[in-house]
Scaffold this motif. Structure first.
Motif, PDB file in Angstrom:
ATOM      1  N   THR A 405      45.877  60.510  19.288  1.00 28.89           N
ATOM      2  CA  THR A 405      45.926  61.961  19.119  1.00 28.89           C
ATOM      3  C   THR A 405      44.582  62.625  19.403  1.00 28.89           C
ATOM      4  N   ALA A 406      43.499  61.827  19.517  1.00 25.29           N
ATOM      5  CA  ALA A 406      42.173  62.410  19.669  1.00 25.29           C
ATOM      6  C   ALA A 406      41.441  61.938  20.915  1.00 25.29           C
ATOM      7  N   VAL A 407      41.712  60.729  21.355  1.00 27.29           N
ATOM      8  CA  VAL A 407      40.936  60.096  22.424  1.00 27.29           C
ATOM      9  C   VAL A 407      41.835  59.803  23.610  1.00 27.29           C
ATOM     10  N   ALA A 408      41.392  60.174  24.799  1.00 32.86           N
ATOM     11  CA  ALA A 408      42.170  59.914  26.005  1.00 32.86           C
ATOM     12  C   ALA A 408      42.225  58.420  26.280  1.00 32.86           C
ATOM     13  N   ASP A 409      43.390  57.954  26.720  1.00 33.43           N
ATOM     14  CA  ASP A 409      43.553  56.538  27.049  1.00 33.43           C
ATOM     15  C   ASP A 409      42.955  56.253  28.416  1.00 33.43           C
ATOM     16  N   ARG A 410      42.684  54.964  28.673  1.00 35.95           N
ATOM     17  CA  ARG A 410      42.147  54.504  29.947  1.00 35.95           C
ATOM     18  C   ARG A 410      43.003  53.388  30.515  1.00 35.95           C
ATOM     19  N   SER A 411      42.843  53.112  31.786  1.00 39.43           N
ATOM     20  CA  SER A 411      43.630  52.090  32.472  1.00 39.43           C
ATOM     21  C   SER A 411      42.746  51.353  33.470  1.00 39.43           C
ATOM     22  N   THR A 412      43.071  50.082  33.733  1.00 37.26           N
ATOM     23  CA  THR A 412      42.364  49.305  34.748  1.00 37.26           C
ATOM     24  C   THR A 412      43.274  48.904  35.900  1.00 37.26           C
ATOM     25  N   VAL A 413      44.445  49.513  36.004  1.00 39.73           N
ATOM     26  CA  VAL A 413      45.402  49.138  37.052  1.00 39.73           C
ATOM     27  C   VAL A 413      45.015  49.890  38.321  1.00 39.73           C
ATOM     28  N   THR A 414      44.108  49.271  39.091  1.00 36.15           N
ATOM     29  CA  THR A 414      43.519  49.964  40.238  1.00 36.15           C
ATOM     30  C   THR A 414      43.628  49.198  41.552  1.00 36.15           C
ATOM     31  N   GLY A 415      44.118  47.982  41.540  1.00 38.86           N
ATOM     32  CA  GLY A 415      44.155  47.212  42.784  1.00 38.86           C
ATOM     33  C   GLY A 415      45.386  46.346  42.884  1.00 38.86           C
ATOM     34  N   LEU A 416      45.739  46.015  44.120  1.00 34.67           N
ATOM     35  CA  LEU A 416      46.864  45.130  44.398  1.00 34.67           C
ATOM     36  C   LEU A 416      46.359  43.712  44.634  1.00 34.67           C
ATOM     37  N   PRO A 417      47.160  42.718  44.251  1.00 28.49           N
ATOM     38  CA  PRO A 417      48.450  42.869  43.566  1.00 28.49           C
ATOM     39  C   PRO A 417      48.254  43.142  42.080  1.00 28.49           C
ATOM     40  N   PHE A 418      49.238  43.821  41.507  1.00 26.57           N
ATOM     41  CA  PHE A 418      49.260  44.021  40.061  1.00 26.57           C
ATOM     42  C   PHE A 418      50.583  43.491  39.537  1.00 26.57           C
ATOM     43  N   VAL A 589      53.627  44.943  41.526  1.00 26.20           N
ATOM     44  CA  VAL A 589      53.420  45.802  42.691  1.00 26.20           C
ATOM     45  C   VAL A 589      52.619  44.970  43.690  1.00 26.20           C
ATOM     46  N   ARG A 590      53.183  44.796  44.876  1.00 27.76           N
ATOM     47  CA  ARG A 590      52.548  43.878  45.831  1.00 27.76           C
ATOM     48  C   ARG A 590      52.881  44.276  47.263  1.00 27.76           C
TER      49      ARG A 590
END
Length: 689
Positions: A405-418, A589-590
Motif C-alpha cells: 500500500t506504500a511502496v511500489a513493487d519491482r520486477s527483474t523480468v527483463t530478458g529472454l528466455p523467461f 516466454v521464448r
C-alpha cells in the motif's frame, strides 16, 4: 524455531537490556580470557563425521572460555582462509544480483522513489543453519521480494558466533529478484553474554595501522558472493577512544567494500563517544557513522519528531533521507503491531524515511506447530499485501499499512528466455512434468522461481475467486498457482510486470489444467503500461484453450503474432460458468529452446556412515554456458529415478542413503537445468555398498 526458554527481544527491552537481541540469540558461557585461535568444537566421544555443510559464522578473533555446546564450532575470523574452508563450495552464492525496474503501481497509494523496505530475518539458529536447504517444508520461504530493497541475514550469539555469512540459497533467491543480502556483525549487549574484548578484537590494528578484520570481512563477502555487512555494535562499556577506532574501522570497511561492490549498514547503537545509547534518530551522536556507512537502521525508540528531524539532518549532510531505515519490530505481533505509520510513510505528503522490519518471519512463527506451507503463504501475503489480499485494493481503514500500500513493487523480468513453474522454494513433494519424483518434504530457496510480484491483483465485474500458491499438486518443483471459485464473469489475474522484447518467433507457453471446470483460458498480454497508478493494465487477450475438469496437464503455445514493441505485462483471463478450479503450473516466454551442456568431473569427495544412512559430499565442474541450477537424482535398480535435491552451486551433500534390494552400488546423476527447465545429459558417479 524460537526457543521458548529464551526471552523475546521485546521482553529484553522491557527488562532494560535494550538492543536488537533476538530469541535465536542464546546467551553463551561467561566470557573469560582469550582462547586459542584454533577452531574449538564440542567433544562427545567418537562419532561419524558430520559431513552436512552449514552456513559460516565466527568470532572476530578470541574465543569464549570453556567448551562450545553440542553442534557448535567456535571459529576465529582472523584465522579464516578461503582455501582452508571445506564448506565454502556449498556456501558460495552463484546467482548474480539482477537489475530491476519499477512498473506503474497497481494502486494510487504506493510510491516509487521514496521509502524503501529492509528486512532483518533470522532464518535459523546461528549454528547448524543448513547451507543447501533441509528435508522439511516448514521454512520461512520469503517470496515478496518485489517490495524489498535490502535483506539482512540476522543472527549471532555469544555462545555460537558473532559474525554470520548468509547461506547460498537465501542469497541466490534474493539476487534473482534484485535484492542485495547483508551478513551480520553482532556485538551483543552484556545481558546477552557480550564482552567488550570482542569489540576491541574487531577494530584491532596491525603493525602498519591497518584493520585486518575489515579486510577479512570483505574477503568473506566476496568469497561467499553476498553484498555487504550489517554492523551492530551493542556491547556496553566503551569509551571515546574505542568510538574513534570503531568509526575508523567502519570507514576502512566501507572503502574496501566499495571497491568490491559491497555496502555497509550501521545499526543505531554505539555512538561516536564509544558508549552504547540507542538514539532512535539521526543526531550528532551517530551521524558520523551514518556518513561513513551506506545506510543506517534507526533504533525502535524513534518518535515522529525524531524521524522528521532525522530526514532533515540527512539532507543537511548531503545524504538521501531514504538511506535511513526506521525500525519496526514485528517479531512478537506481526501485523497486529501498533505503528505510527504517518511518522514514516504518510499518505498526504512525502514519505519521511524508509523503514526496516525486524523479524518478519513472524508470519511463519506465530502459526501452530503443524502449520502447512499454504497457511504460511496466506499469512505472509496478508503481511506484505494487506487484509484485502489484492494490491490493487489497498485497505484504507486497516491499522496495518502493508508494504504493497506504500511502496511500489519491482520486477527483474527483463530478458529472454523467461520461465517460471511457480516454485516457492519449498514443498511437500518434488514434481517433474507433473509426476512425483520424490515424496519427501524439502526446502531450498535457491530453487525458488521468480514469482508474481503483485499477489494477487484480480480484475472482474463478478465474484472474486481465491488465488493462492497450492502445494497439493504441481507441474515442476513443489507448488502451483490455484484459482478457485464460482465464476459469474470473466476474471483477469495479473501475473508479471515485464520488459521483454517482442521479436518474430516469440511464443508464450502456459502449462495448466482444470481440476474443476470447464474453464476457457486466454493469455492476457500488454505492450504498454497503465496511464496512471491504480489503472488496470491495458491487456489484449489471446485464446489459450478450453480446459475440462480432470483432463490433466496440458501446454498451450501462444504465438504473439500482431504484437510489436515490448511486452510489458502478462496475465491470464478465465471464463467459466459456476465452480472452477484452475491450476497454473508453468509459464514461459521464448524464441527457441536450448539444452544446457553436461556438467563434468562429478566425483565423491567424502563419505560417512551414520545411524541415518550414508552421507556423501559431491563436487563437479560447472557446465559451460548459462545454467539456472543443477538437479541430482538417484538411479533406481528398475531404471527409475528419484530426486535427491537441487542446488545452484557445484557441490552437494546427499544424506540418508541406504542400499536398495539387489543394488551393489548407488548411482547418482547430476544434470544442468536451464532457464526453460530443459535438462542436460547426465554426469554420473557410483558409490559401492
Amino acid at each position: 524455531m524460537t526457543q521458548p526458554t529464551v526471552p523475546s527481544r521485546r521482553s529484553v527491552v522491557i527488562a532494560g537490556a535494550a538492543g536488537a537481541a533476538a530469541a535465536f540469540l542464546v546467551p553463551g558461557p561467561a566470557a573469560g580470557a582469550a582462547a586459542p585461535d584454533a577452531d574449538r568444537t564440542a567433544a562427545a566421544g567418537p562419532a561419524a563425521p558430520d559431513l552436512r555443510p552449514y552456513a559460516s559464522y565466527w568470532f572476530p578473533d578470541s574465543l569464549p572460555a570453556g567448551t562450545p555446546g553440542d553442534g557448535i564450532t567456535w571459529r576465529s575470523l582472523r584465522t579464516w582462509r578461503a582455501e582452508d574452508d571445506p564448506d565454502l563450495p556449498f556456501n558460495t552464492a552463484a546467482v548474480p544480483l539482477a537489475r530491476r525496474f519499477t512498473p506503474v503501481p497497481p494502486n494510487r497509494t504506493a510510491r516509487s522513489g521514496q521509502a524503501r523496505v529492509q528486512s532483518l530475518v533470522s532464518f535459523e539458529h546461528t549454528s547448524r543453519n543448513p547451507s543447501q536447504g533441509a528435508p522439511t517444508a516448514d521454512y520461512y520461504a520469503l517470496t515478496h521480494w518485489a517490495y524489498l530493497d535490502e535483506l539482512v541475514f540476522w543472527g549471532g550469539s555469544a555462545g555460537e558466533g558473532l559474525i554470520l555469512a548468509p547461506n547460498a540459497p537465501v542469497v541466490d533467491a534474493a539476487h534473482r529478484n534484485g535484492v542485495p543480502v547483508l551478513g551480520t556483525v553482532f556485538l551483543p549487549p552484556v545481558h546477552w553474554g557480550g564482552d567488550l574484548r570482542w569489540t576491541r578484537d574487531l577494530v584491532q590494528r596491525d603493525s602498519w595501522g591497518r584493520f585486518p578484520l575489515a579486510a577479512k570481512l570483505v574477503e568473506v563477502a566476496t568469497a561467499h558472493g553476498f553484498d555487504g555487512w550489517f554492523v551492530n555494535a551493542e556491547t556496553e562499556g566503551g569509551d571515546a577512544a574505542l568510538g574513534t577506532e570503531m568509526l575508523a574501522f567502519v570507514r576502512d570497511l566501507r572503502a574496501r567494500g566499495e571497491a568490491a561492490g559491497l555496502r555497509i549498514t550501521w545499526y543505531d547503537a554505539m555512538t561516536v563517544d564509544g558508549t552504547v545509547g540507542w538514539q532512535g534518530a539521526l543526531n550528532e551522536r551517530n551521524q558520523d557513522f551514518f556518513r561513513t556507512a551506506d545506510s543506517m537502521f534507526v533504533d525502535f525508540r524513534w518518535t515522529p519528531a525524531g524521524l522528521a528531524s532525522s530526514g532533515v539532518r540527512a539532507g543537511e549532510l548531503g545524504r538521501d533521507r531514504y538511506e535511513l531505515w526506521a525500525g519496526v519490530d514485528v517479531e512478537a505481533s506481526g501485523w497486529n503491531k501498533a505503528v505510527d505509520w504517518d511518522a514514516i510513510v504518510p499518505r498526504d505528503r512525502d514519505h519521511v524515511l524508509s523503514y526496516g522490519f525486524y523479524r518478519p518471519e513472524w508470519t511463519r512463527n506465530h502459526l501452530p506447530a503443524d502449520r502447512t506451507p499454504g497457511e504460511f503463504h496466506a499469512a505472509d501475503d496478508r503481511f506484505w499485501t494487506g487484509p484485502s489480499l489484492d494490491p490493487s485494493v489497498p485497505d484504507g481503514d486497516s491499522g496495518w499499512r502493508a508494504p504493497a500500500t506504500a511502496v511500489a513493487d519491482r520486477s527483474t523480468v527483463t530478458g529472454l528466455p523467461f520461465a517460471t513453474t511457480f516454485n516457492t522454494g519449498h514443498g511437500l513433494r518434488w514434481y517433474e512434468n507433473g509426476t512425483v519424483t520424490s515424496d519427501a518434504e524439502w526446502n531450498h530457496l535457491g530453487l525458488q522461481d521468480r514469482l508474481p510480484g503483485r499477489r494477487w491483483v484480480v480484475r472482474t465485474e463478478g465474484r472474486r475467486p481465491a488465488v493462492s500458491f497450492d502445494f497439493a499438486d504441481a507441474w515442476r518443483g513443489g507448488s502451483s498457482v490455484l484459482v478457485a471459485g464460482a465464476l459469474d464473469a470473466p476474471v483477469t489475474v495479473d501475473l508479471y510486470a515485464t520488459r521483454l522484447p517482442l521479436e518474430p518467433g516469440t511464443v508464450v507457453e502456459l502449462t495448466h489444467r482444470a481440476d474443476a471446470g470447464p474453464v476457457t483460458v486466454e493469455l492476457a498480454v500488454a505492450t504498454r503500461e497503465p496511464a496512471r497508478p491504480g489503472d488496470p493494465v491495458p491487456y489484449r487477450h489471446v485464446p489459450a484453450g478450453t480446459l475440462r475438469g480432470g483432463s490433466g496437464w496440458t501446454t498451450a503455445t501462444v504465438r504473439l503474432n500482431g504484437f510489436s514493441g515490448s511486452l510489458r505485462a502478462l496475465g491470464v483471463r478465465l471464463t467459466g460458468d459456476g465452480a472452477v478450479a484452475y491450476r497454473l503450473g508453468g509459464l514461459a516466454v521464448r524464441r527457441g529452446t536450448a539444452r544446457p551442456a553436461r556438467p563434468t568431473g562429478l566425483r565423491i569427495t567424502a563419505g560417512a556412515d551414520t545411524a541415518d544412512g550414508t552421507g556423501l559430499r559431491l563436487r563437479w565442474t560447472a557446465a559451460p554456458g548459462p545454467v539456472r541450477h543443477y538437479e541430482l537424482h538417484r538411479v533406481l535398480p528398475g531404471g527409475g529415478r528419484r530426486f535427491l535435491g537441487g542446488t545452484c552451486q557445484t557441490a552437494f551433500h546427499v544424506s540418508g542413503l541406504r542400499p536398495e534390494p539387489g543394488e551393489r552400488g548407488v548411482r547418482i546423476e547430476v544434470r544442468a537445468v536451464g532457464e526453460l527447465y530443459t535438462a542436460s545429459p547426465a554426469a554420473s558417479v557410483v558409490h559401492p555398498w
